[in-house]
Design a protein around this motif. Structure first.
Motif, PDB file in Angstrom:
ATOM      1  N   THR A  53       0.844  -1.193   0.000  1.00  0.00           N
ATOM      2  CA  THR A  53       0.000   0.000   0.000  1.00  0.00           C
ATOM      3  C   THR A  53       0.881   1.245   0.000  1.00  0.00           C
ATOM      4  O   THR A  53       2.093   1.185   0.255  1.00  0.00           O
ATOM      5  N   ALA A  54       0.244   2.367  -0.269  1.00  0.00           N
ATOM      6  CA  ALA A  54       0.994   3.634  -0.285  1.00  0.00           C
ATOM      7  C   ALA A  54       1.485   4.008   1.102  1.00  0.00           C
ATOM      8  O   ALA A  54       2.498   4.701   1.256  1.00  0.00           O
ATOM      9  N   ASP A  55       0.753   3.560   2.113  1.00  0.00           N
ATOM     10  CA  ASP A  55       1.125   3.865   3.491  1.00  0.00           C
ATOM     11  C   ASP A  55       2.178   2.867   3.957  1.00  0.00           C
ATOM     12  O   ASP A  55       1.894   1.699   4.190  1.00  0.00           O
ATOM     13  N   ARG A  56       3.423   3.318   4.097  1.00  0.00           N
ATOM     14  CA  ARG A  56       4.521   2.438   4.507  1.00  0.00           C
ATOM     15  C   ARG A  56       4.958   2.701   5.938  1.00  0.00           C
ATOM     16  O   ARG A  56       6.045   2.261   6.357  1.00  0.00           O
ATOM     17  N   ASN A  57       4.139   3.391   6.711  1.00  0.00           N
ATOM     18  CA  ASN A  57       4.492   3.672   8.098  1.00  0.00           C
ATOM     19  C   ASN A  57       4.246   2.444   8.959  1.00  0.00           C
ATOM     20  O   ASN A  57       3.222   1.767   8.835  1.00  0.00           O
ATOM     21  N   ILE A 116       3.623  -2.628   8.975  1.00  0.00           N
ATOM     22  CA  ILE A 116       3.009  -1.783   7.952  1.00  0.00           C
ATOM     23  C   ILE A 116       1.597  -2.298   7.679  1.00  0.00           C
ATOM     24  O   ILE A 116       1.357  -3.508   7.647  1.00  0.00           O
ATOM     25  N   TYR A 117       0.666  -1.397   7.484  1.00  0.00           N
ATOM     26  CA  TYR A 117      -0.716  -1.769   7.156  1.00  0.00           C
ATOM     27  C   TYR A 117      -0.738  -2.660   5.918  1.00  0.00           C
ATOM     28  O   TYR A 117      -0.242  -2.283   4.858  1.00  0.00           O
ATOM     29  N   PRO A 118      -1.322  -3.888   6.027  1.00  0.00           N
ATOM     30  CA  PRO A 118      -1.236  -4.859   4.926  1.00  0.00           C
ATOM     31  C   PRO A 118      -2.409  -4.842   3.959  1.00  0.00           C
ATOM     32  O   PRO A 118      -2.546  -5.767   3.144  1.00  0.00           O
ATOM     33  N   GLY A 119      -3.273  -3.847   4.059  1.00  0.00           N
ATOM     34  CA  GLY A 119      -4.422  -3.783   3.172  1.00  0.00           C
ATOM     35  C   GLY A 119      -5.701  -4.292   3.814  1.00  0.00           C
ATOM     36  O   GLY A 119      -5.675  -4.939   4.864  1.00  0.00           O
TER      37      GLY A 119
END
Length: 728
Positions: free
Chosen positions: A382-386, A584-587
């Motif tokens: 995902t675009a969010d890599r935090n 990281i958020y995996p979707g």
């Protein structure tokens, strides 16, 4: 989506030829008597069968028939919902349950439609008629009825939620709902002493819910008379000040008075005015059950006085006096009933009995198991890599799932952002969202119909969730601390876990209970640091998971929500915001199947099996002992406790030949004992050393951190156990 509406009860019953004093016609009054007599003769035949040892238990409806047939005739089977108790034979017959159905349960037949031979007699169940399978527990069903009524109201307000949802996961069917359905629940007067009765009244009153409470007061709770059970000897006097209620106290042996009272009470509920309670004074002409002898505690004079109020005799005399039936017609009707009962009994005693190969059917869902490969998903890019904490990803998972499925509701103590939400929506309040902030923002996004604060009552939370799940919602509820789960234990063990099995898959309650658990808190002390998972893993019918890191927490929670079983989701408080295990958020579709362990660290010398907050401590010990002594530890994080991944444990033990089971809960009778015993039993010849356990001391967690550190297993305890076992 199917929606139906119906006219009021009184309008349905009015017809030409109604008898004075009631809306019932002459034909309906004859049917009223037939049903009462049918119920009594069914009881009598069961008593004979019990004495012939053809059935194994008997408890009767005798003396309650007028009140119950009245309720059945005032309501709508397959439209309204019913949570009966064991005296309710007559209302079930009035709703359409057959005598043969009831005898099949009495003999424990395989074809028993209520339970397939699993439940005692008088535990009525019919999905078609909306008669929900009861347990033998008293008053627990009151909360189920409240939850069912809440779900019915929710679907009426949110018809989009009743449409079919993602069939890949839950086997949803369209929910048929009505804007005016009523939920019936009944208890004996003795059961009004139970807390769940009062908790149910509280919530029904607050919510103005369409629940009809029927208290069948025959003066006794087995041998305990009403004056010893209820202050003042009259439950109506105690409940009279609950707001929004319609109350009626009646002679429950008077059929006409009972029917009129029931019609009025049902009409009040159906009109959306609130709940109703009908307190019917009935009699108990037979003992509590055939296991009881009431002559030991009731006088002959008292029994004779009851006999004069027998509801069947009273209605028979009324029908004769009103000229509705003559003696010949009554005799003919009774002969027909006697023949019907005899035929049904003869057929039932010849029925095929269940076979042992059916015992384990329906302990869990067989349509959608959370161990299924469909739950084995890889993380998305995902675009969010935090990197996020466990708390963050649990919150994101709840939001994802609530956006996906309108049937998900969230409630518990303090889980809402703000019950008085106007300042919240005006931006004047930040909102609470749980004591650990894991439900923060849910109420603000999804509204008060989907996220709300419960009363401070854990049984209330779980009991209502059971009723909602039966009715088609997917409750995800929170118990604020594991330490306070015990008031809900009754609902969890005797209701939630067993509902599918006892109804032979007729009913189920797929819900999720999120529970913060565990210690290592520095000051948590006795009542905020408990572990006790082994008490629940001992209970069939419920899935139990306990993640150790953020990614697992999200993946397992999503599986819990999408599966079709009740799930106890244990979240370790110490891990909520730990640096260890961030991810990281995996979707929005990442899931992990239950019963699949994670090999955190591969190794060849010793296996360490653990879970929860002991995982990072065991990892620290494994890394240190490898540096210090070259011992190569294979660390297994079970993740899922029921079921657990025996195959991964087996493979590892056969490779290393040495094993330690480590857990935070107490050593004695802890979760590790079962795994240790199974390893010794099935893998004995693969072992080069005894099975070891590392766990907490057999005591409580102290407040002073110096004591807590000694009580709970630490990294150095695991290190020393590894070293000792390696040297064996």
């Amino acid at each position: 989506m199917a929606r139906q509406s119906g006219s009021g009860v009184a309008e349905k019953k009015k017809a030409a030829g109604a008898v004075s004093g009631t809306t019932l016609t002459r034909g309906q009054l004859v049917e009223f008597y037939r049903l009462m007599y049918l119920s009594r003769r069914t009881d009598d035949r069961e008593i004979v069968l019990k004495r012939q040892q053809k059935i194994f238990f008997q408890i009767s409806c005798a003396g309650h028939e007028a009140l119950l047939v009245a309720a059945g005739m005032a309501m709508r089977p397959g439209y309204d919902w019913f949570f009966p108790y064991y005296r309710d034979r007559a209302i079930c017959l009035a709703l359409g349950n057959t005598v043969e159905d009831q005898f099949l349960q009495a003999v424990g037949a395989a074809s028993d439609p209520a339970s397939g031979g699993r439940q005692m007699p008088s535990h009525w169940s019919s999905p078609k008629l909306h008669i929900v399978s009861p347990s033998s527990s008293t008053a627990t069903q009151c909360l189920h009825a409240v939850g069912c009524a809440e779900a019915g109201r929710y679907f009426a307000k949110h018809p989009e939620a009743a449409a079919k949802h993602d069939g890949e996961y839950r086997q949803f069917k369209d929910v048929v709902f009505h804007g005016d359905e009523v939920t019936y629940v009944s208890i004996g007067e003795g059961s009004t002493s139970q807390g769940e009765f009062w908790e149910a009244l509280n919530t029904a009153s607050n919510g103005k819910l369409p629940v009809l409470f029927v208290v069948e007061d025959n003066g006794y709770a087995i041998s305990t008379p009403v004056e010893a059970n209820t202050p003042g000897g009259n439950i109506s006097h105690l409940v009279a000040n609950f707001p929004n209620f319609h109350f009626a106290e009646i002679d429950g042996t008077d059929a006409i008075a009972s029917y009129n009272a029931m019609v009025e009470a049902v009409g009040y509920c159906r009109a959306g005015k609130g709940p109703a309670l009908v307190h019917g004074h009935v009699i108990r002409p037979y003992s509590h059950s055939l296991s009881d002898d009431e002559r030991l505690y009731r006088t002959v004079a008292e029994l004779e006085a009851d006999a004069l109020r027998d509801p069947i005799s009273r209605l028979q005399m009324w029908l004769l006096r009103e000229g509705i039936l003559d003696a010949e017609a009554i005799n003919r009707l009774e002969r027909q009933v006697d023949e019907e009962v005899q035929r049904a009994a003869d057929k039932a005693v010849m029925a095929t009995l269940p076979t042992p190969d059916t015992i384990l059917r329906h302990v869990y869902s067989e349509n959608l198991t959370p161990m299924d490969r469909r739950f084995e998903r890889q993380p998305e890019i995902t675009a969010d890599r935090n990197e996020r904490t466990m708390a963050d990803l649990i919150n994101l998972c709840l939001k994802d799932e609530m956006r996906r499925d309108d049937r998900i509701v969230v409630f518990g103590e303090d889980v809402a952002d703000a019950t008085r939400d106007q300042p919240l929506r005006e931006g004047k309040l930040k909102g609470k969202g749980g004591v650990f902030k894991l439900t923060s923002g849910l109420q603000l996004e999804f509204g008060n119909d989907r996220v709300w604060n419960s009363p401070l009552a854990e049984a209330n939370i779980v009991g209502r969730a059971i009723g909602m799940a039966v009715r088609g919602l997917k409750p995800v509820v929170e118990i604020q601390f594991f330490d306070y789960i015990w008031p809900a234990m009754h609902q969890m063990r005797n209701e939630m876990a067993v509902l599918r099995w006892r109804s032979n898959d007729g009913f189920s309650c797929p819900l999720v209970m999120r529970v913060p658990i565990g210690g290592y808190l520095t000051g948590g002390s006795i009542y905020h640091s408990q572990s006790g998972e082994s008490i629940f893993t001992h209970t069939p019918g419920v899935r139990i998971v306990m993640p150790s890191n953020a990614l697992d927490a999200l993946g397992l929670l999503r599986t819990a929500i999408r599966c079709d079983d009740p799930v106890l989701f244990l979240e370790h408080k110490r891990l909520y915001r730990e640096t260890f295990g961030r991810a990281i958020y995996p979707g929005p579709d990442y899931t992990i199947p239950f019963g699949k362990a994670n090999v955190v660290r591969p190794g060849k010398d010793i296996t360490v099996v653990t879970y929860g907050a002991v995982v990072p401590r065991a990892l620290q010990a494994a890394q240190k002992i490898h540096r210090d002594k070259g011992i190569d530890v294979e660390l297994i994080d079970l993740r899922s406790l029921a079921p657990y991944d025996w195959e991964t444990v087996t493979e590892s033990v056969r490779k290393t030949s040495r094993v330690i089971i480590a857990h935070e809960d107490m050593m004695s009778w802890g979760y590790g004992a079962e795994i240790a015993a199974r390893i010794a039993d099935e893998l004995f010849h693969d072992l080069d050393a005894p099975v070891r356990r590392v766990a907490a001391m057999d005591t409580f967690v102290a407040y002073q951190p110096l004591l807590e550190d000694v009580i709970l297993p630490q990294s150095h305890d695991i290190y020393e156990a590894i070293a000792d076992l390696a040297a064996f």
